[in-house]
Design an enzyme around this catalytic site. Structure first.
Site, short mmCIF file in Angstrom:
data_model
loop_
_atom_site.label_atom_id
_atom_site.label_comp_id
_atom_site.label_asym_id
_atom_site.label_seq_id
_atom_site.Cartn_x
_atom_site.Cartn_y
_atom_site.Cartn_z
N LYS A 116 25.73 42.70 7.13
CA LYS A 116 25.53 44.00 7.81
C LYS A 116 26.41 45.01 7.58
O LYS A 116 25.96 46.29 7.21
CB LYS A 116 25.39 43.53 9.10
CG LYS A 116 23.97 43.01 9.57
CD LYS A 116 23.67 42.92 11.08
CE LYS A 116 22.22 42.28 11.48
NZ LYS A 116 22.17 41.05 11.33
N PHE A 163 20.99 32.55 14.92
CA PHE A 163 19.91 33.37 13.69
C PHE A 163 20.76 33.47 12.43
O PHE A 163 21.80 33.87 12.23
CB PHE A 163 19.81 34.98 14.42
CG PHE A 163 18.82 35.63 13.54
CD1 PHE A 163 17.57 35.53 13.71
CD2 PHE A 163 19.36 36.32 12.61
CE1 PHE A 163 16.80 36.07 13.00
CE2 PHE A 163 18.62 37.21 11.81
CZ PHE A 163 17.20 37.01 11.99
N ASP A 177 28.43 32.00 9.41
CA ASP A 177 27.64 32.98 9.22
C ASP A 177 28.27 34.29 9.97
O ASP A 177 28.20 34.42 11.30
CB ASP A 177 26.21 32.79 9.68
CG ASP A 177 25.30 33.94 9.67
OD1 ASP A 177 25.82 35.18 9.17
OD2 ASP A 177 24.24 33.99 9.78
C1 LIG Z 1 21.17 39.78 10.94
C2 LIG Z 1 21.74 38.59 10.54
C3 LIG Z 1 21.15 37.86 9.26
C4 LIG Z 1 20.07 38.38 8.47
O1 LIG Z 1 20.46 39.49 7.80
P1 LIG Z 1 19.42 40.01 7.02
O2 LIG Z 1 20.18 41.30 6.18
O3 LIG Z 1 18.53 40.85 8.17
O4 LIG Z 1 18.52 39.34 6.21
C5 LIG Z 1 21.77 36.54 9.41
N1 LIG Z 1 22.71 36.05 10.09
C6 LIG Z 1 23.14 36.75 11.17
C7 LIG Z 1 24.18 36.23 11.92
C8 LIG Z 1 22.74 38.19 11.44
O5 LIG Z 1 22.96 38.75 12.46
#
Ligand SMILES: *Cc1c(COP(=O)(O)O)cnc(C)c1O
Length: 404
Positions: free
Chosen positions: A253, A139, A224
């Site tokens: 986050k 994700f 990420d």
């Molecule tokens: C939550 C998340 C995102 C997206 O972040 P947003 O602030 O909602 O755009 C991207 N990568 C990972 C691994 C995430 O957990």
């Protein structure tokens, strides 16, 4: 004062119907607890989906945001501001990275990585290197680029055509990655632990092997760390478990403790990848977000929160394992995760949304779902073992009511 019913009636008319939250409106929080507008209390182990790194309403963070709002809130990227400079410098001190670009969310951070990967190779005379490789069940966010990087078709339904040149490989499978990386690969983007994918921990050997594969192929390796960064896994960055240094990483986050901020951090060798004019954000790097980010780091240091995440996370792991192993709780079959990003996988056939609702409405415990089958606990990094014990007692009680 409005009641829950009044507010929900308004919400159901005023919002797009793209979310389905429960029928109450939260109004207040403190630490790992929240209250709705009618004063009903919940133990919040959803933690704003791993965002509330210092808990709700931390006085140091609240004061820093308040003071900065009354001093200088926004300058745009036409000017430097003191707070974002200090935050960027602090991040380069805490990580193996040398430079920072500020965005406002995780998706924006991954967009920046995608553009950086292609542009960096372009700047170096390799315009054919435009392809990206990411993992199945990954994700990376909801904007068009980040959604395209996300290896889960359900997020792309009806939204195509997606960004071209992206392929997906099974996670923790080095041979599949080796086969997917070639002379046109710009970068490989991986989570060090798949958060939304269901709390699947990346093997150290896998992440180390990914580094070697990228080096051999002349491709970049990006992590990420939007969910795994900022102490969530018991280290400041998730990469520290494997020791792998990627070429760049995405953060968001936990960075602002609830204030919206995202970033990419890169090695010096990529500094020429985004020359002036190639990428920008109007809000990114604003001093208010910078002040929030600095306050979060100060709180981490003053309260030892990365260490706390490891220590209390280990305690949580034991409790979750006991629940998964308990024959009286057939609904829970496996404990997963790292640090304070953990959960239990539910037995096949159990509706995770029903379990989530039962924990919330019957036991006043807020959680989230990861990967469709995992009840995820991602509380503030300043939770205590007593908070965790209370959450686990409620979790076990709720799960006992579920027929497997
Ligand atoms: C939550 C998340 C995102 C997206 O972040 P947003 O602030 O909602 O755009 C991207 N990568 C990972 C691994 C995430 O957990």
């Amino acid at each position: 004062m409005s009641t829950n019913a009044e507010l929900i009636a308004k919400a159901q008319k005023a919002f797009l119907p793209n979310y389905r939250p429960p029928a109450f409106a939260l109004a207040r929080g403190k630490g790992c607890r929240v209250w709705d507008v009618e004063g009903n209390e919940f133990l919040d182990f959803s933690g704003g989906i791993a965002v509330l790194s210092v808990g709700h309403a931390h006085p140091t963070l609240a004061a820093a945001i308040g003071e900065q709002a009354a001093t200088l809130m926004h300058t745009s990227n036409l000017f430097y501001n003191d707070k974002s400079i200090e935050l960027a410098a602090a991040l380069t001190e805490r990580t193996p990275f040398d430079r920072v670009y500020f965005a406002n969310s995780g998706a924006e951070a991954n967009e920046a990585l995608l553009k950086l990967a292609r542009r960096w190779h372009h700047e170096h005379g390799r315009p054919e290197r435009t392809e990206l490789v990411t993992a199945l069940h990954s994700f990376h966010g909801r904007t068009m680029g980040a959604m395209s990087l996300t290896g889960q078709p359900k997020y792309q339904v009806g939204m195509g055509p997606i960004v071209p040149g992206i392929s997906y490989v099974p996670y923790n499978d080095l041979e599949a990655l080796r086969a997917a990386v070639g002379p046109n690969t710009a970068a490989v983007l991986l989570e060090t632990l798949q958060g939304e994918g269901g709390l699947v921990v990346g093997d150290d050997a896998y992440l180390q092997g990914a580094r070697a594969i990228c080096d051999e192929a002349g491709a970049l390796l990006f992590f990420d760390e939007v969910q795994t960064g900022y102490g969530r896994t018991g280290r400041f960055l998730g990469r520290e478990h494997s020791g792998v240094v990627p070429d760049a990483c995405a953060l968001a986050k936990g960075m602002g403790g609830g204030f919206p901020i995202g970033a990419i951090a890169i090695g010096e060798h990529l500094a020429d990848g985004l020359p002036p004019g190639s990428h920008a954000s109007t809000f990114g790097g604003n001093p208010l977000a910078g002040a929030a980010g600095l306050a979060v780091l100060r709180i981490f240091d003053e309260e030892g929160l990365v260490e706390n995440a490891e220590k209390v996370g280990a305690h949580m792991a034991e409790g979750l394992r006991a629940i998964a192993d308990d024959p009286a709780i057939p609904a829970a079959v496996e404990a997963r995760g790292l640090g304070l990003l953990r959960g239990v996988r539910l037995a096949d056939g159990i509706d995770a949304r029903e379990v989530l609702g039962l924990l919330r409405d019957g036991h006043e415990l807020l959680t989230s779902i990861a990967g469709g089958t995992v009840i995820r606990l991602s509380p503030p990094l300043n939770v205590t073992t007593a908070d965790v014990d209370e959450a686990l007692t409620r979790l076990a009680a709720g799960l006992r009511e579920v027929k497997a």
